[in-house]
Scaffold this active site. Sequence first.
Site, PDB file in Angstrom:
ATOM      1  N   ARG A 268      71.542  23.537  18.031  1.00 17.96           N
ATOM      2  CA  ARG A 268      71.947  23.344  19.422  1.00 17.96           C
ATOM      3  C   ARG A 268      71.295  24.458  20.210  1.00 17.96           C
ATOM      4  O   ARG A 268      71.623  25.620  20.024  1.00 17.96           O
ATOM      5  CB  ARG A 268      73.470  23.433  19.533  1.00 17.96           C
ATOM      6  CG  ARG A 268      74.015  23.001  20.871  1.00 17.96           C
ATOM      7  CD  ARG A 268      75.507  23.244  20.957  1.00 17.96           C
ATOM      8  NE  ARG A 268      76.301  22.336  20.151  1.00 17.96           N
ATOM      9  CZ  ARG A 268      76.576  21.070  20.473  1.00 17.96           C
ATOM     10  NH1 ARG A 268      76.094  20.552  21.573  1.00 17.96           N
ATOM     11  NH2 ARG A 268      77.312  20.332  19.686  1.00 17.96           N
TER      12      ARG A 268
ATOM     13  N   GLU B 276      66.574  13.010  31.451  1.00 15.98           N
ATOM     14  CA  GLU B 276      66.847  11.675  30.919  1.00 15.98           C
ATOM     15  C   GLU B 276      68.290  11.293  31.153  1.00 15.98           C
ATOM     16  O   GLU B 276      69.152  12.164  31.201  1.00 15.98           O
ATOM     17  CB  GLU B 276      66.617  11.669  29.398  1.00 15.98           C
ATOM     18  CG  GLU B 276      65.196  11.868  29.008  1.00 15.98           C
ATOM     19  CD  GLU B 276      65.026  11.778  27.491  1.00 15.98           C
ATOM     20  OE1 GLU B 276      65.962  11.369  26.783  1.00 15.98           O
ATOM     21  OE2 GLU B 276      63.934  12.135  27.029  1.00 15.98           O
TER      22      GLU B 276
ATOM     23  N   LYS C 186      71.892  10.511  30.156  1.00 17.44           N
ATOM     24  CA  LYS C 186      72.704  10.801  28.976  1.00 17.44           C
ATOM     25  C   LYS C 186      73.592   9.582  28.759  1.00 17.44           C
ATOM     26  O   LYS C 186      74.596   9.391  29.445  1.00 17.44           O
ATOM     27  CB  LYS C 186      73.566  12.060  29.164  1.00 17.44           C
ATOM     28  CG  LYS C 186      74.355  12.409  27.912  1.00 17.44           C
ATOM     29  CD  LYS C 186      75.145  13.683  28.075  1.00 17.44           C
ATOM     30  CE  LYS C 186      75.682  14.226  26.757  1.00 17.44           C
ATOM     31  NZ  LYS C 186      76.403  13.295  25.924  1.00 17.44           N
TER      32      LYS C 186
ATOM     33  N   LYS D 274      72.567  19.600  28.429  1.00 18.91           N
ATOM     34  CA  LYS D 274      73.295  18.451  28.972  1.00 18.91           C
ATOM     35  C   LYS D 274      74.023  18.842  30.248  1.00 18.91           C
ATOM     36  O   LYS D 274      74.494  19.967  30.395  1.00 18.91           O
ATOM     37  CB  LYS D 274      74.240  17.874  27.925  1.00 18.91           C
ATOM     38  CG  LYS D 274      75.270  18.827  27.413  1.00 18.91           C
ATOM     39  CD  LYS D 274      76.133  18.146  26.366  1.00 18.91           C
ATOM     40  CE  LYS D 274      76.923  19.174  25.585  1.00 18.91           C
ATOM     41  NZ  LYS D 274      77.745  18.603  24.556  1.00 18.91           N
TER      42      LYS D 274
ATOM     43  N   ARG E  18      75.332  10.350  14.033  1.00 16.66           N
ATOM     44  CA  ARG E  18      75.193  11.771  14.375  1.00 16.66           C
ATOM     45  C   ARG E  18      75.627  12.648  13.210  1.00 16.66           C
ATOM     46  O   ARG E  18      75.107  13.731  13.014  1.00 16.66           O
ATOM     47  CB  ARG E  18      76.074  12.038  15.588  1.00 16.66           C
ATOM     48  CG  ARG E  18      76.049  13.433  16.108  1.00 16.66           C
ATOM     49  CD  ARG E  18      77.108  13.532  17.198  1.00 16.66           C
ATOM     50  NE  ARG E  18      77.070  14.794  17.887  1.00 16.66           N
ATOM     51  CZ  ARG E  18      77.481  15.936  17.377  1.00 16.66           C
ATOM     52  NH1 ARG E  18      77.909  15.975  16.126  1.00 16.66           N
ATOM     53  NH2 ARG E  18      77.451  17.040  18.079  1.00 16.66           N
TER      54      ARG E  18
ATOM     55  N   PHE F   9      64.826   8.107  22.450  1.00 17.35           N
ATOM     56  CA  PHE F   9      64.353   9.281  23.177  1.00 17.35           C
ATOM     57  C   PHE F   9      63.514  10.237  22.347  1.00 17.35           C
ATOM     58  O   PHE F   9      63.021  11.226  22.858  1.00 17.35           O
ATOM     59  CB  PHE F   9      65.509  10.029  23.853  1.00 17.35           C
ATOM     60  CG  PHE F   9      66.698  10.306  22.966  1.00 17.35           C
ATOM     61  CD1 PHE F   9      66.650  11.286  22.007  1.00 17.35           C
ATOM     62  CD2 PHE F   9      67.870   9.578  23.127  1.00 17.35           C
ATOM     63  CE1 PHE F   9      67.747  11.551  21.213  1.00 17.35           C
ATOM     64  CE2 PHE F   9      68.979   9.836  22.341  1.00 17.35           C
ATOM     65  CZ  PHE F   9      68.922  10.825  21.373  1.00 17.35           C
TER      66      PHE F   9
ATOM     67  N   GLU G  79      70.025   6.424  21.327  1.00 14.63           N
ATOM     68  CA  GLU G  79      71.451   6.204  21.565  1.00 14.63           C
ATOM     69  C   GLU G  79      71.692   4.703  21.705  1.00 14.63           C
ATOM     70  O   GLU G  79      70.942   4.010  22.386  1.00 14.63           O
ATOM     71  CB  GLU G  79      71.850   6.939  22.854  1.00 14.63           C
ATOM     72  CG  GLU G  79      73.325   6.923  23.140  1.00 14.63           C
ATOM     73  CD  GLU G  79      74.084   8.155  22.613  1.00 14.63           C
ATOM     74  OE1 GLU G  79      73.507   8.939  21.829  1.00 14.63           O
ATOM     75  OE2 GLU G  79      75.266   8.301  22.985  1.00 14.63           O
TER      76      GLU G  79
ATOM     77  N   ARG H 206      74.946   8.046  18.841  1.00 16.26           N
ATOM     78  CA  ARG H 206      73.611   8.478  18.438  1.00 16.26           C
ATOM     79  C   ARG H 206      73.160   7.709  17.212  1.00 16.26           C
ATOM     80  O   ARG H 206      73.968   7.441  16.316  1.00 16.26           O
ATOM     81  CB  ARG H 206      73.657   9.968  18.094  1.00 16.26           C
ATOM     82  CG  ARG H 206      72.327  10.554  17.689  1.00 16.26           C
ATOM     83  CD  ARG H 206      71.944  11.594  18.644  1.00 16.26           C
ATOM     84  NE  ARG H 206      70.692  12.238  18.365  1.00 16.26           N
ATOM     85  CZ  ARG H 206      70.487  13.529  18.593  1.00 16.26           C
ATOM     86  NH1 ARG H 206      71.459  14.282  19.019  1.00 16.26           N
ATOM     87  NH2 ARG H 206      69.294  14.062  18.397  1.00 16.26           N
TER      88      ARG H 206
HETATM   89  P1  ATP Z   1      78.797  14.912  23.605  1.00 14.74           P
HETATM   90  O1  ATP Z   1      80.170  15.218  23.161  1.00 14.74           O
HETATM   91  O2  ATP Z   1      78.526  15.380  24.986  1.00 14.74           O
HETATM   92  O3  ATP Z   1      78.353  13.539  23.310  1.00 14.74           O
HETATM   93  P2  ATP Z   1      77.580  16.004  21.322  1.00 14.74           P
HETATM   94  O4  ATP Z   1      78.229  17.244  20.865  1.00 14.74           O
HETATM   95  O5  ATP Z   1      77.838  14.741  20.596  1.00 14.74           O
HETATM   96  O6  ATP Z   1      77.878  15.852  22.850  1.00 14.74           O
HETATM   97  P3  ATP Z   1      75.324  17.127  22.446  1.00 14.74           P
HETATM   98  O7  ATP Z   1      74.148  17.777  21.880  1.00 14.74           O
HETATM   99  O8  ATP Z   1      76.264  18.029  23.087  1.00 14.74           O
HETATM  100  O9  ATP Z   1      76.049  16.258  21.349  1.00 14.74           O
HETATM  101  O10 ATP Z   1      74.859  16.048  23.480  1.00 14.74           O
HETATM  102  C1  ATP Z   1      73.799  15.254  23.091  1.00 14.74           C
HETATM  103  C2  ATP Z   1      74.310  13.920  22.720  1.00 14.74           C
HETATM  104  O11 ATP Z   1      74.147  13.034  23.800  1.00 14.74           O
HETATM  105  C3  ATP Z   1      73.441  13.357  21.617  1.00 14.74           C
HETATM  106  O12 ATP Z   1      73.988  13.643  20.365  1.00 14.74           O
HETATM  107  C4  ATP Z   1      73.369  11.890  21.906  1.00 14.74           C
HETATM  108  O13 ATP Z   1      74.355  11.208  21.149  1.00 14.74           O
HETATM  109  C5  ATP Z   1      73.722  11.767  23.358  1.00 14.74           C
HETATM  110  N1  ATP Z   1      72.604  11.328  24.208  1.00 14.74           N
HETATM  111  C6  ATP Z   1      72.669  10.349  25.142  1.00 14.74           C
HETATM  112  N2  ATP Z   1      71.512  10.202  25.785  1.00 14.74           N
HETATM  113  C7  ATP Z   1      70.655  11.104  25.258  1.00 14.74           C
HETATM  114  C8  ATP Z   1      69.307  11.439  25.524  1.00 14.74           C
HETATM  115  N3  ATP Z   1      68.590  10.828  26.464  1.00 14.74           N
HETATM  116  N4  ATP Z   1      68.754  12.440  24.788  1.00 14.74           N
HETATM  117  C9  ATP Z   1      69.468  13.088  23.838  1.00 14.74           C
HETATM  118  N5  ATP Z   1      70.734  12.812  23.557  1.00 14.74           N
HETATM  119  C10 ATP Z   1      71.346  11.831  24.259  1.00 14.74           C
END
Ligand code: ATP
Length: 592
Positions: free
Chosen positions: A425, A256, A258, A431, A278, A348, A308, A263
């Site tokens: 996690r 998907e 990103k 990712k 988040r 998503f 998102e 979030r």
């Molecule tokens: P980052 O700093 O990379 O945003 P994070 O620590 O906030 O990461 P991660 O689990 O590392 O969170 O990365 C997932 C994040 O990416 C999710 O919390 C969401 O906000 C975002 N995101 C964007 N597109 C998607 C998607 N298609 N599916 C899931 N998460 C997504």
Amino acid sequence: MKFSVVAEYYSKLEKTTKRLEMTALLTDLFLKTPPSELPKVVYLTQGKLYPDFVGIEIGVAEKLYLRALSLASGVSVKELDEQLKQAGDVGVLTERVLSKKPSSSLAAFMGLAEEELTVSEVYGTLDKIAKVSGEGAQETKIRYIAGLLKKASPLEGRYIARIILGKLRLGIADMTILDALAEAFAGGRENRPILEHAYNISSDLGLIAEVVAERGVEGLKGIKPKVGVPIRPMLAERLPTAEEILERMGGKCIAEYKYDGERMQIHKSGDRVVIFSRRLENITHHYPDVVEMSRRHIKAREAIVDGECVAINLDTGEMLPFQELMHRRRKYGIEKAMEEYPTAVFLFDCLYVDGRSLLNLPLLERRRALKEIVDESDRFRLSEHIIASSIEELEEMFERAIADGCEGLIAKSIAEESVYQAGARGFLWIKWKRSYQSKMVEPVDLVIVGAFMGRGKRAGTYGALLLAAYDSEKDQFVTVAKCGTGFTDEELFSLPKVLEPYKRDSKHPRVYSKLEADVWFTPAKVIEVIGDEITLSPVHTCGLDVVRRGAGLAIRFPRFTGRWREDKGPEDATTVKEIVEMYRSQLKKVTE
Ligand code: ATP
């Protein structure tokens, strides 16, 4: 239960930084607490009245508090102000002032026992303080606080003061509370995962405490998703290449976009919509447009969906970077901001529909349910995705995502066991972010734990910040960089002010550092940093002894990217595990 019992435990907790000792003390305290009062004790211990998502805070300023203390003690506000400078902490000040107070009046004179404070009275009064508003609210608050202080012993006063001012800071993390509850009521710490699971679904430690104390582990199984109560979000692990991702996914996965936004967990019940961030803050009032779109486009009567939100250019439909969206996080002028910074939502996941939890269904089924309940439009639709089974497909999708303004891809497992892992996690989601022109493949999010004073051009502000990663196993913040570049002059000179609320006299007990900073901070603020590479370091404590004995890991040439990660709490920072992995995959690339 008497509040003095709780205060005694706080005093013991304050004297240790060892997690095991803290857990043992908390276990003891919880066992002494009647189940019906456990939620109150749990919240108070974290300096709160409710779980964060409820959004009720005590919100008393120091000035107002001193007026109340003056009323209770007869010492003038001016005098208290002076004494506070000396004591350095409002808890210590209160304790000192109350210990000089003559024992109260008539009751003592008549030889009657003085009435002691109970947990319920303290909690109930703090709750009233949090909720009074409107005309005369300040005076009412002063009266309530003074009433409590008049009855409080010096030690009780110490903690009441700190709770009221949001400065209790016993340093007790959620997981320590869960450990103690497991120890007290669920047959031992090895059963913590059961409590953790219930917590991930309900986000409410008080509720978990009451249920497990009253009904044990069996009772916890009855905790189900509920509209209005946020579920802790599932998070993604990271891997640097398509090959590794595909291999880990067993040759096939969903890929998907990103999206580079915020979030959102959207809860809908009839016309009522609540949006959680988040970090599970209620952010509904920042996004009236998303509320409206959710009402219109989610067909189910009740639903919890995950997605998102991204800032877009309405004319071109283009997606804009994350910083644009952060303009929406303002207190006032929401309507105007809504016009200036329009958004789109990409969904998503689907966690709950009309009374049914979908958490344990595999991803493809949850996505099917999502498709069924969402009436898609340009600005409210399902995330862009493909089912990929080759490296080429993944790489092509990745390029497409970047070209469309996304950060990269999230690959998701479609295996039978691809459930929604609330609060975890794991490798069910991976990712894969855009690679920068440096050996360090992607930026990291680090917590500001200290600072070094600037010299020359930077006199009067900080020359560099001491940054830490999060060690989730030890629940500590470990240093990984000293960062002084990437800030504009304006940002640089505003740093002392921005960080002032977090300043402390000594290193925070959860910070592990070999470096002596000039100024220390409570770990709170998270910034995004990119560097050239990750190297072994004799001075930093991140990953100490993991890669090589006696050495930690550091980020070489760290630069602030301009992003304050207001959406992240300190525990959401990049973890030691992630940095160790980044270091290893970097090595692999060099040797390939
Ligand atoms: P980052 O700093 O990379 O945003 P994070 O620590 O906030 O990461 P991660 O689990 O590392 O969170 O990365 C997932 C994040 O990416 C999710 O919390 C969401 O906000 C975002 N995101 C964007 N597109 C998607 C998607 N298609 N599916 C899931 N998460 C997504």
